[in-house]
Design a protein around this motif. Structure first.
Motif, PDB file in Angstrom:
ATOM      1  N   UNK A  14       0.860  -1.179   0.000  1.00 42.15           N
ATOM      2  CA  UNK A  14       0.000   0.000   0.000  1.00 42.15           C
ATOM      3  C   UNK A  14       0.896   1.227   0.000  1.00 42.15           C
ATOM      4  N   UNK A  15       0.456   2.279  -0.645  1.00 41.94           N
ATOM      5  CA  UNK A  15       1.185   3.551  -0.655  1.00 41.94           C
ATOM      6  C   UNK A  15       0.637   4.430   0.473  1.00 41.94           C
ATOM      7  N   UNK A  16       1.527   4.887   1.356  1.00 45.13           N
ATOM      8  CA  UNK A  16       1.140   5.762   2.459  1.00 45.13           C
ATOM      9  C   UNK A  16       2.150   6.904   2.517  1.00 45.13           C
ATOM     10  N   UNK A  17       1.662   8.114   2.324  1.00 41.98           N
ATOM     11  CA  UNK A  17       2.532   9.296   2.374  1.00 41.98           C
ATOM     12  C   UNK A  17       3.771   9.141   1.487  1.00 41.98           C
ATOM     13  N   UNK A  21       4.493   0.416   1.649  1.00 47.33           N
ATOM     14  CA  UNK A  21       4.525  -0.426   2.845  1.00 47.33           C
ATOM     15  C   UNK A  21       4.011  -1.792   2.433  1.00 47.33           C
ATOM     16  N   UNK A  22       4.865  -2.791   2.583  1.00 50.32           N
ATOM     17  CA  UNK A  22       4.515  -4.143   2.170  1.00 50.32           C
ATOM     18  C   UNK A  22       3.670  -4.870   3.205  1.00 50.32           C
ATOM     19  N   UNK A  23       2.828  -5.756   2.695  1.00 49.48           N
ATOM     20  CA  UNK A  23       2.084  -6.660   3.563  1.00 49.48           C
ATOM     21  C   UNK A  23       3.115  -7.459   4.363  1.00 49.48           C
ATOM     22  N   UNK A  54      15.394  -0.714  11.217  1.00 47.99           N
ATOM     23  CA  UNK A  54      15.542   0.650  10.709  1.00 47.99           C
ATOM     24  C   UNK A  54      14.894   0.816   9.331  1.00 47.99           C
ATOM     25  N   UNK A  55      14.974  -0.220   8.509  1.00 48.66           N
ATOM     26  CA  UNK A  55      14.380  -0.113   7.166  1.00 48.66           C
ATOM     27  C   UNK A  55      12.853  -0.154   7.215  1.00 48.66           C
ATOM     28  N   UNK A  56      12.295  -0.810   8.217  1.00 50.06           N
ATOM     29  CA  UNK A  56      10.841  -0.910   8.350  1.00 50.06           C
ATOM     30  C   UNK A  56      10.209   0.319   9.014  1.00 50.06           C
ATOM     31  N   UNK A  57      10.962   1.015   9.835  1.00 50.32           N
ATOM     32  CA  UNK A  57      10.393   2.098  10.639  1.00 50.32           C
ATOM     33  C   UNK A  57       9.720   3.217   9.841  1.00 50.32           C
ATOM     34  N   UNK A  62       4.622   5.897   8.900  1.00 52.15           N
ATOM     35  CA  UNK A  62       3.631   6.414   7.942  1.00 52.15           C
ATOM     36  C   UNK A  62       2.258   5.803   8.200  1.00 52.15           C
ATOM     37  N   UNK A  63       2.227   4.541   8.597  1.00 49.70           N
ATOM     38  CA  UNK A  63       0.950   3.889   8.922  1.00 49.70           C
ATOM     39  C   UNK A  63       0.339   4.438  10.210  1.00 49.70           C
ATOM     40  N   UNK A  64       1.157   5.067  11.039  1.00 51.66           N
ATOM     41  CA  UNK A  64       0.667   5.600  12.315  1.00 51.66           C
ATOM     42  C   UNK A  64       0.755   4.605  13.455  1.00 51.66           C
ATOM     43  N   UNK A  65       1.489   3.526  13.270  1.00 56.99           N
ATOM     44  CA  UNK A  65       1.576   2.486  14.300  1.00 56.99           C
ATOM     45  C   UNK A  65       2.040   3.040  15.642  1.00 56.99           C
ATOM     46  N   UNK A  66       3.042   3.911  15.600  1.00 53.14           N
ATOM     47  CA  UNK A  66       3.630   4.384  16.855  1.00 53.14           C
ATOM     48  C   UNK A  66       2.900   5.594  17.435  1.00 53.14           C
ATOM     49  N   UNK A  67       1.836   5.999  16.787  1.00 55.73           N
ATOM     50  CA  UNK A  67       0.964   7.023  17.379  1.00 55.73           C
ATOM     51  C   UNK A  67       0.015   6.373  18.392  1.00 55.73           C
ATOM     52  N   UNK A  68      -0.152   5.052  18.285  1.00 58.45           N
ATOM     53  CA  UNK A  68      -1.055   4.351  19.203  1.00 58.45           C
ATOM     54  C   UNK A  68      -0.341   3.303  20.063  1.00 58.45           C
ATOM     55  N   UNK A  69       0.881   2.930  19.701  1.00 60.53           N
ATOM     56  CA  UNK A  69       1.637   1.929  20.453  1.00 60.53           C
ATOM     57  C   UNK A  69       3.002   2.478  20.822  1.00 60.53           C
ATOM     58  N   UNK A  70       3.481   2.097  21.993  1.00 56.31           N
ATOM     59  CA  UNK A  70       4.826   2.466  22.437  1.00 56.31           C
ATOM     60  C   UNK A  70       5.544   1.199  22.892  1.00 56.31           C
TER      61      UNK A  70
END
Length: 84
Positions: A14-17, A21-23, A54-57, A62-70
């Motif tokens: 999927x394209x995000x910003x 981002x791969x499945x 580091x390559x995945x971050x 962009x997906x917003x994962x770390x806006x809801x998880x720490x």
């Protein structure tokens, strides 16, 4: 919402910003964290895991994962924060 609502079975990314981002990116992140944190892992395994993390971050940010998880691990959270 179901996974297929975000990424249908026939689609692998999927394209995000402007980022692709791969499945499987979240699963790959979790597997790499386990290798990176495992005290039984040798230095080479930890180095590869950190490179993979580091390559995945950027995509996970962009997906917003770390806006809801720490991360509970301060070193991992520092790695995550450094990629923003």
């Amino acid at each position: 919402m179901q996974p297929q609502d975000i990424l249908p079975d026939h689609q692998n990314d999927v394209q995000v910003n402007g980022l692709t981002v791969r499945k499987g990116s979240v699963g790959a992140f979790l597997a790499s964290v386990r290798d990176w944190q495992d005290p039984a892992s040798d230095a080479a395994t930890r180095a590869v895991a950190e490179t993979d993390l580091r390559s995945l971050l950027p995509g996970l940010h962009a997906l917003g994962l770390f806006q809801v998880l720490a991360a509970r691990d301060p070193a991992l959270q520092q790695l995550i924060d450094g990629a923003t």
